[in-house]
Design a protein around this motif. Structure first.
Motif, PDB file in Angstrom:
ATOM      1  N   THR A  44       0.842  -1.159   0.025  1.00  0.00           N
ATOM      2  CA  THR A  44      -0.129  -0.034  -0.066  1.00  0.00           C
ATOM      3  C   THR A  44       1.063   1.125  -0.189  1.00  0.00           C
ATOM      4  O   THR A  44       0.522   2.181  -0.549  1.00  0.00           O
ATOM      5  N   MET A  45       1.770   1.242   0.784  1.00  0.00           N
ATOM      6  CA  MET A  45       2.704   2.435   0.994  1.00  0.00           C
ATOM      7  C   MET A  45       3.611   2.754  -0.413  1.00  0.00           C
ATOM      8  O   MET A  45       3.617   3.836  -0.771  1.00  0.00           O
ATOM      9  N   ARG A  46       3.953   1.557  -0.912  1.00  0.00           N
ATOM     10  CA  ARG A  46       4.600   1.740  -2.480  1.00  0.00           C
ATOM     11  C   ARG A  46       3.800   2.400  -3.246  1.00  0.00           C
ATOM     12  O   ARG A  46       4.182   3.238  -4.133  1.00  0.00           O
ATOM     13  N   SER A  47       2.571   1.812  -3.284  1.00  0.00           N
ATOM     14  CA  SER A  47       1.333   2.593  -4.199  1.00  0.00           C
ATOM     15  C   SER A  47       1.503   3.909  -3.867  1.00  0.00           C
ATOM     16  O   SER A  47       1.346   4.826  -4.862  1.00  0.00           O
ATOM     17  N   ASP A  48       1.397   4.351  -2.493  1.00  0.00           N
ATOM     18  CA  ASP A  48       1.019   5.894  -2.209  1.00  0.00           C
ATOM     19  C   ASP A  48       2.353   6.488  -2.593  1.00  0.00           C
ATOM     20  O   ASP A  48       2.134   7.713  -2.961  1.00  0.00           O
ATOM     21  N   ASN A  49       3.455   6.048  -2.639  1.00  0.00           N
ATOM     22  CA  ASN A  49       4.568   6.580  -2.900  1.00  0.00           C
ATOM     23  C   ASN A  49       4.861   6.907  -4.491  1.00  0.00           C
ATOM     24  O   ASN A  49       5.136   8.008  -4.862  1.00  0.00           O
ATOM     25  N   SER A  65       4.649  10.542  -6.278  1.00  0.00           N
ATOM     26  CA  SER A  65       5.765  10.796  -7.117  1.00  0.00           C
ATOM     27  C   SER A  65       5.076  11.700  -8.284  1.00  0.00           C
ATOM     28  O   SER A  65       5.659  12.631  -9.079  1.00  0.00           O
ATOM     29  N   THR A  66       3.840  11.030  -8.640  1.00  0.00           N
ATOM     30  CA  THR A  66       2.950  12.175  -9.757  1.00  0.00           C
ATOM     31  C   THR A  66       2.792  13.189  -9.030  1.00  0.00           C
ATOM     32  O   THR A  66       2.799  14.266 -10.033  1.00  0.00           O
ATOM     33  N   SER A  91      -0.537  17.740  -3.048  1.00  0.00           N
ATOM     34  CA  SER A  91      -0.561  16.465  -1.718  1.00  0.00           C
ATOM     35  C   SER A  91      -1.273  15.312  -2.162  1.00  0.00           C
ATOM     36  O   SER A  91      -2.413  15.874  -2.840  1.00  0.00           O
ATOM     37  N   PHE A  92      -0.970  14.296  -1.631  1.00  0.00           N
ATOM     38  CA  PHE A  92      -1.743  13.087  -1.478  1.00  0.00           C
ATOM     39  C   PHE A  92      -1.684  12.525  -0.029  1.00  0.00           C
ATOM     40  O   PHE A  92      -0.982  12.297   0.465  1.00  0.00           O
ATOM     41  N   THR A  93      -3.007  12.333   0.321  1.00  0.00           N
ATOM     42  CA  THR A  93      -3.168  11.747   1.722  1.00  0.00           C
ATOM     43  C   THR A  93      -4.106  10.756   1.890  1.00  0.00           C
ATOM     44  O   THR A  93      -4.895  10.391   0.975  1.00  0.00           O
ATOM     45  N   ARG A  94      -3.924   9.889   2.750  1.00  0.00           N
ATOM     46  CA  ARG A  94      -4.769   8.746   3.303  1.00  0.00           C
ATOM     47  C   ARG A  94      -5.202   8.863   4.748  1.00  0.00           C
ATOM     48  O   ARG A  94      -4.286   8.737   5.357  1.00  0.00           O
ATOM     49  N   ASP A  95      -6.347   8.809   4.918  1.00  0.00           N
ATOM     50  CA  ASP A  95      -6.605   8.756   6.049  1.00  0.00           C
ATOM     51  C   ASP A  95      -6.777   7.434   7.025  1.00  0.00           C
ATOM     52  O   ASP A  95      -6.436   6.448   6.163  1.00  0.00           O
ATOM     53  N   SER A 107       8.131  24.883  -1.338  1.00  0.00           N
ATOM     54  CA  SER A 107       8.102  24.455  -0.047  1.00  0.00           C
ATOM     55  C   SER A 107       7.339  23.270  -0.072  1.00  0.00           C
ATOM     56  O   SER A 107       7.663  22.041   0.382  1.00  0.00           O
ATOM     57  N   GLN A 108       6.276  23.104  -1.082  1.00  0.00           N
ATOM     58  CA  GLN A 108       5.592  21.656  -1.081  1.00  0.00           C
ATOM     59  C   GLN A 108       6.211  20.763  -1.577  1.00  0.00           C
ATOM     60  O   GLN A 108       6.281  19.428  -1.356  1.00  0.00           O
ATOM     61  N   GLN A 109       7.124  21.250  -2.932  1.00  0.00           N
ATOM     62  CA  GLN A 109       8.127  20.341  -3.572  1.00  0.00           C
ATOM     63  C   GLN A 109       8.892  19.688  -2.469  1.00  0.00           C
ATOM     64  O   GLN A 109       9.517  18.567  -2.744  1.00  0.00           O
ATOM     65  N   ASP A 110       9.474  20.519  -1.675  1.00  0.00           N
ATOM     66  CA  ASP A 110      10.584  20.133  -0.830  1.00  0.00           C
ATOM     67  C   ASP A 110      10.056  19.179   0.227  1.00  0.00           C
ATOM     68  O   ASP A 110      10.726  18.011   0.214  1.00  0.00           O
ATOM     69  N   PHE A 111       8.641  19.282   0.672  1.00  0.00           N
ATOM     70  CA  PHE A 111       8.237  18.439   1.758  1.00  0.00           C
ATOM     71  C   PHE A 111       8.006  17.227   1.095  1.00  0.00           C
ATOM     72  O   PHE A 111       8.257  15.959   1.606  1.00  0.00           O
ATOM     73  N   VAL A 112       7.419  17.135  -0.227  1.00  0.00           N
ATOM     74  CA  VAL A 112       7.075  15.993  -0.920  1.00  0.00           C
ATOM     75  C   VAL A 112       8.127  15.275  -0.925  1.00  0.00           C
ATOM     76  O   VAL A 112       8.070  13.641  -0.847  1.00  0.00           O
ATOM     77  N   SER A 113       9.376  15.681  -1.534  1.00  0.00           N
ATOM     78  CA  SER A 113      10.542  14.968  -1.765  1.00  0.00           C
ATOM     79  C   SER A 113      10.982  14.410  -0.374  1.00  0.00           C
ATOM     80  O   SER A 113      11.325  13.145  -0.572  1.00  0.00           O
ATOM     81  N   LYS A 114      10.840  15.045   0.714  1.00  0.00           N
ATOM     82  CA  LYS A 114      11.402  14.263   2.149  1.00  0.00           C
ATOM     83  C   LYS A 114      10.363  13.272   2.586  1.00  0.00           C
ATOM     84  O   LYS A 114      10.808  12.500   3.118  1.00  0.00           O
ATOM     85  N   LEU A 115       9.185  13.549   2.344  1.00  0.00           N
ATOM     86  CA  LEU A 115       8.075  12.700   2.631  1.00  0.00           C
ATOM     87  C   LEU A 115       8.288  11.454   1.797  1.00  0.00           C
ATOM     88  O   LEU A 115       8.127  10.428   2.457  1.00  0.00           O
ATOM     89  N   MET A 116       8.624  11.269   0.506  1.00  0.00           N
ATOM     90  CA  MET A 116       8.833  10.127  -0.301  1.00  0.00           C
ATOM     91  C   MET A 116      10.018   9.490   0.445  1.00  0.00           C
ATOM     92  O   MET A 116       9.793   8.344   0.563  1.00  0.00           O
ATOM     93  N   ASP A 117      11.128  10.010   0.825  1.00  0.00           N
ATOM     94  CA  ASP A 117      12.150   9.494   1.196  1.00  0.00           C
ATOM     95  C   ASP A 117      11.808   8.786   2.515  1.00  0.00           C
ATOM     96  O   ASP A 117      12.235   7.604   2.845  1.00  0.00           O
ATOM     97  N   ALA A 118      11.104   9.482   3.597  1.00  0.00           N
ATOM     98  CA  ALA A 118      10.601   9.201   4.686  1.00  0.00           C
ATOM     99  C   ALA A 118       9.847   7.689   4.653  1.00  0.00           C
ATOM    100  O   ALA A 118      10.050   6.762   5.310  1.00  0.00           O
ATOM    101  N   VAL A 119       8.975   7.723   3.400  1.00  0.00           N
ATOM    102  CA  VAL A 119       7.972   6.423   3.639  1.00  0.00           C
ATOM    103  C   VAL A 119       9.012   5.470   2.950  1.00  0.00           C
ATOM    104  O   VAL A 119       8.678   4.186   3.281  1.00  0.00           O
ATOM    105  N   ASP A 120       9.837   5.617   1.954  1.00  0.00           N
ATOM    106  CA  ASP A 120      10.861   4.729   1.736  1.00  0.00           C
ATOM    107  C   ASP A 120      11.500   4.017   3.043  1.00  0.00           C
ATOM    108  O   ASP A 120      11.815   2.725   2.945  1.00  0.00           O
ATOM    109  N   ARG A 121      11.958   4.873   3.680  1.00  0.00           N
ATOM    110  CA  ARG A 121      12.605   4.324   4.872  1.00  0.00           C
ATOM    111  C   ARG A 121      11.765   3.373   5.690  1.00  0.00           C
ATOM    112  O   ARG A 121      12.325   2.334   6.306  1.00  0.00           O
TER     113      ARG A 121
END
Length: 416
Positions: A52-57, A61-62, A147-151, A355-369
Motif C-alpha cells: 500500500t505504501m509503495r502505491s502511495d509513494n 511521485s506524480t 499533496s496526496f493523503t490517506r486517512d 515549499s511543497q515540492q521540498d516537503f513531498v520529496s522528503k516525505l517520499m524518502d521517509a516512506v521509503d525508509r
C-alpha cells in the motif's frame, strides 16, 4: 533396535537436512532480492502495508511532477507580470510628460501605443503547457495538485493549491468580466470644460450669480468606481462635487442628464446652489447669498474624470484635456498597484509550491525508509546465517551418510 526395513537414524538425518536446505533457500532468496518480506506468504501484514505504501509513494511521485508543472506555470506568469509592471511604469511616465504644456501629445501617444501592444503581447505569451493565467476567457480557479493523503479509514484525497485568475488575469475575453488592465472603456468628460480654463469663478452680490460648465456632448457611462468630480469653493469652504458610478453603469446621455445628477451633488454640498442646462451649457447658480458670503467668490476648479478601473489598451491622449490626463495618470497608477498585488500573490504561490515540492520529496524518502524497516533484509545477519546454514548442511550430509552405513554394519554381522 536395528532394522534393515526402517532406518530411523537416516530418516531423522534426512528430515534435518531438508529443514536446513529449506532455510538455506529462504536465506539465499533474501540475499538475492534484498527483501526479508518479498511475498504475502513471508509476512502477510507487513507485505500488505508495504504494498500500500509503495502505491502511495508512486502517487506522490506524480504529485511531485504536478508540482513541477505548477512551479513552471507560476514562474512564467510571474516573469510576464514583472515585464508588464515595468511597461505600466513607462506608460505612467509618458502620461506625466504629456501633462506638460506645449508637448506634442500625438508623438507621445505613438509611444504609448507601442507600450500598449507590449502589454498584450506579454500577457498572451505567458503560456505554459496550454495554460495562461494572465489572458483568460472567464475567471475561475486553477488548481495545482500539491499533496496526496490517506486517512485512518483508508480514504484518499488530493490537496491542491488554488490560483484565482480573477486576481491574476490582466485581460479577459469574456465580455461579462474585466481583467486588471481592462474597464468599461476610458472616458473623458465629453469635452466638458470650466469656462476657457481649468478654473472659473464669480462673486455673487445682491443678484444671483452663475458659473458655467461648457460644451458637454455626452454620452457618458460611469461604472462602479468611476466618477466625475471638481472642487467648488464658496464662503471659504471647499467641497468636492462628485458624481459616482453605479452597478450597472450609470448612463448619462446628454447635458440634461448630467444636470440631474449635478443638481443633487451641488445642493448636497452648498445650500442655495442649483444646476440648470441650456443647449449643452450647464450653469450652476446661487440665489441666496447672505452675509459675508456675498463678497466671497465661488470657484470651480480641477474638473476631472476618474475611471475606477482603466482600460489601459484604450488610452488615447490626443484629444484629452489636462484634467482628464490627471485622471488617466491616476488610473494607470491604480492599475500598476493592482498588477503589483497580483505579482505579490504569484510570488507567494511560487514560494508555497517550492515549499511543497521540498516537503513531498522528503516525505517520499521517509516512506521509503519506513517500508525498508518492514521488509528489507539485514544483509549482515543474512550473510552470517548463510555461513551457519552451509556448515549445518555439510554436517547434515555427513550425518545422513553415517546413518545410511547402519545397514552395512548389520550385513557384516551375518558375514561373520
Amino acid at each position: 533396535m536395528s532394522s534393515i526395513m526402517t532406518n530411523a537414524a537416516a530418516m531423522a538425518a534426512l528430515h534435518t537436512l531438508r529443514s536446513i536446505n529449506s532455510e538455506m533457500g529462504v536465506t539465499q532468496n533474501r540475499i538475492s532480492s534484498g527483501l526479508r518480506v518479498e511475498t504475502a506468504s513471508d509476512n502477510a501484514a507487513y507485505w500488505s502495508i508495504a504494498t500500500t505504501m509503495r502505491s502511495d509513494n508512486n502517487a506522490m511521485s506524480t504529485v511531485q511532477d504536478a508540482l513541477g508543472l505548477g512551479a513552471a506555470q507560476v514562474d512564467v506568469a510571474y516573469t510576464a507580470m514583472e515585464s508588464i509592471k515595468d511597461t505600466l511604469d513607462e506608460i505612467k511616465t509618458k502620461l506625466v510628460a504629456a501633462s506638460q504644456p506645449d508637448v506634442d501629445k500625438g508623438k507621445i501617444q505613438s509611444e504609448i501605443a507601442q507600450l500598449q501592444s507590449d502589454l498584450l503581447t506579454f500577457a498572451k505569451s505567458a503560456t505554459f503547457s496550454g495554460g495562461n493565467w494572465l489572458d483568460v476567457s472567464g475567471f475561475g480557479m486553477q488548481k495545482i495538485v500539491a499533496s496526496f493523503t490517506r486517512d485512518e479509514a483508508g480514504n484518499i484525497a488530493l490537496g491542491t493549491i488554488d490560483v484565482d485568475t480573477a486576481k491574476t488575469a490582466l485581460f479577459n475575453s469574456d465580455p461579462a468580466d474585466y481583467g486588471l488592465l481592462e474597464g468599461e472603456g476610458n472616458f473623458s468628460l465629453g469635452g466638458l470644460t470650466v469656462g476657457a480654463s481649468t478654473a472659473s469663478e464669480f462673486t455673487p452680490a445682491a443678484a444671483p450669480g452663475t458659473i458655467e460648465l461648457d460644451g458637454f456632448t455626452g454620452p457618458l457611462s460611469l461604472a462602479l468606481g468611476d466618477s466625475i468630480e471638481f472642487e467648488m469653493t464658496y464662503g471659504g469652504v471647499t467641497e468636492t462635487i462628485r458624481i459616482d458610478g453605479e452597478d450597472p453603469a450609470l448612463a448619462i446621455a446628454d447635458a440634461a442628464g448630467l444636470v440631474t445628477h449635478l443638481d443633487t451633488a451641488v445642493a448636497a454640498a452648498f445650500t442655495g446652489f442649483t444646476a440648470t442646462e441650456n443647449s449643452g451649457v450647464i450653469t450652476i447658480t446661487t440665489t441666496t447669498p447672505t452675509g459675508a458670503a456675498e463678497a466671497s467668490p465661488v470657484t470651480i476648479e480641477n474638473l476631472r474624470a476618474r475611471p475606477g478601473q482603466l482600460d489601459i489598451l484604450a488610452i488615447d491622449i490626443t484629444m484629452v484635456n489636462d484634467g482628464d490626463l490627471a485622471g488617466l495618470v491616476d488610473g494607470v497608477d491604480r492599475a500598476l498597484s493592482s498588477v503589483t498585488t497580483a505579482a505579490s500573490d504569484l510570488g507567494a504561490i511560487k514560494s508555497r509550491v517550492d515549499s511543497q515540492q521540498d516537503f513531498v520529496s522528503k516525505l517520499m524518502d521517509a516512506v521509503d525508509r519506513g517500508i525498508g524497516q518492514l521488509v528489507d533484509a539485514d544483509m549482515n545477519e543474512e550473510s552470517t546465517r548463510l555461513k551457519a546454514l552451509q556448515t549445518q548442511q555439510q554436517l547434515g550430509v555427513q550425518a545422513l551418510s553415517i546413518a545410511n552405513q547402519n545397514s552395512q554394519l548389520i550385513l557384516q554381522l551375518f558375514q561373520n
